[in-house]
Scaffold this active site. Structure first.
Site, PDB file in Angstrom:
ATOM      1  N   GLY A 244       4.807   1.085   0.264  1.00 10.89           N
ATOM      2  CA  GLY A 244       5.662   0.732  -0.845  1.00 10.89           C
ATOM      3  C   GLY A 244       5.547  -0.731  -1.195  1.00 10.89           C
ATOM      4  O   GLY A 244       4.449  -1.294  -1.205  1.00 10.89           O
TER       5      GLY A 244
ATOM      6  N   ASP B  45      -3.127  -4.583  -8.858  1.00 12.46           N
ATOM      7  CA  ASP B  45      -3.300  -5.233 -10.169  1.00 12.46           C
ATOM      8  C   ASP B  45      -2.395  -4.587 -11.207  1.00 12.46           C
ATOM      9  O   ASP B  45      -1.858  -5.259 -12.091  1.00 12.46           O
ATOM     10  CB  ASP B  45      -4.753  -5.141 -10.621  1.00 12.46           C
ATOM     11  CG  ASP B  45      -5.708  -5.795  -9.640  1.00 12.46           C
ATOM     12  OD1 ASP B  45      -5.275  -6.697  -8.898  1.00 12.46           O
ATOM     13  OD2 ASP B  45      -6.890  -5.392  -9.610  1.00 12.46           O
TER      14      ASP B  45
ATOM     15  N   GLY C  55       0.815  -1.206   0.000  1.00 11.14           N
ATOM     16  CA  GLY C  55       0.000   0.000   0.000  1.00 11.14           C
ATOM     17  C   GLY C  55       0.847   1.253   0.000  1.00 11.14           C
ATOM     18  O   GLY C  55       1.841   1.371  -0.740  1.00 11.14           O
TER      19      GLY C  55
END
Length: 310
Positions: free
Chosen positions: A226, A253, A223
């Site tokens: 990193g 994704d 998130g």
């Protein structure tokens, strides 16, 4: 050739409101519609980077037809199994304070015959130089060993696999040593049997247990913190590239798409990681689950910072 497999596609509806009022009237300020599901998002990213890809999986009903039409208009190849019922719609509600509420439908039931039809398609694509991206949740009717079955099947024909799954599907599939895995830190913690990781080093050590067991490369998205990358004995942490966030949905994704693109192009580790960090950061700046443009990704690559973990 890159084949993405989305067992449980979705129409992603993203709405913006001032604040969510439970039990009251909520006026939508803005709405976005995207063809979604993790594998489909990967194909969208690969296509935006300028490479051909084919998306497959299960689609049904009018929603499924709209998703397939959208993908074809974007120049993405499609080879889905048509199923009864309606492909699900997932709604993401964004509030001004940054809170995101997700309302995900279950998706249609998949029969044994439909599952076997998909497996036959995938076996037909398998061969040297082909990468299968297996990602996302499983619909009703599909057993949690499905990704494990696919990996074993396509490996016999010389194909590679990028796995981005969670829970039992991940646990069973990772034993078959996919070439690349891309869990997020919560999914990896679940696999390791711990509530959470306190540092990037802890995250890297948990991923290293998998690369030591035969997984080729691990990329763990964290998130806003990193990501951690492990390959050929190297453990690397990259803090997130600072950008003005619009929507964090689909950033993981997008990273998976960058990994697949890098695999297909034979990129070295440094170039691969820079692309992953740039594409995932760029995805955060877009509305809904849209990937960033190739131009934006190229502009962000130089801002990636590397730290080798001991």
């Amino acid at each position: 050739m890159i084949i993405t497999v989305t067992m449980n596609p979705a129409a992603d509806k993203t709405v913006e409101i001032e604040s969510l009022k439970r039990g009251g009237l909520n006026r939508i300020r803005k709405a976005e519609w995207d063809a979604g599901g993790k594998g489909i998002n990967v194909s969208k990213t690969i296509s935006e980077l300028g490479m051909e890809t084919t998306a497959t999986g299960f689609l049904g009903g009018n929603t499924g037809k709209e998703i397939e039409k959208y993908l074809r208009e974007k120049g993405i190849g499609t080879d889905f199994v048509t199923v009864d019922g309606e492909t699900r719609t997932n709604t993401k509600v964004f509030e001004d304070n940054g809170m995101v509420t997700e309302l995900n439908e279950p998706g249609p039931y998949i029969t044994v015959a439909q599952k076997e039809e998909l497996l036959k398609k995938l076996e037909g694509y398998a061969g040297e130089g082909v990468l299968f991206v297996l990602s996302g949740s499983l619909p009703m009717g599909i057993d949690t060993d499905i990704y494990a079955r696919i990996i074993e099947m396509v490996h016999k024909k010389g194909a590679g696999v990028l796995l981005d799954a969670d829970g039992e599907a991940f646990r069973k599939a990772v034993q078959y040593r996919p070439e690349i895995i891309k869990p997020n830190k919560e999914e990896l913690a679940q696999y390791a049997g711990v509530p959470e990781f306190s540092s990037a080093i802890e995250t890297a050590k948990a991923a290293e247990a998998l690369t030591d067991a035969g997984v080729g490369m691990a990329a763990v998205s964290m998130g806003a913190e990193g990501a951690v990358f492990l390959e050929k004995g190297n453990r690397i942490f990259c803090p997130a590239i600072p950008v003005k966030a619009c929507s964090t949905v689909g950033a993981g994704d997008a990273m998976a798409g960058a990994l697949a693109y890098a695999w297909e192009n034979g990129m070295g580790m440094e170039d691969k990681i820079r692309l992953c960090m740039a594409v995932s950061a760029g995805a955060v700046t877009t509305q809904g689950t849209k990937p960033p443009s190739k131009e934006l990704a190229e502009a962000l690559k130089s801002r990636a910072v590397f730290t080798f973990l001991g």
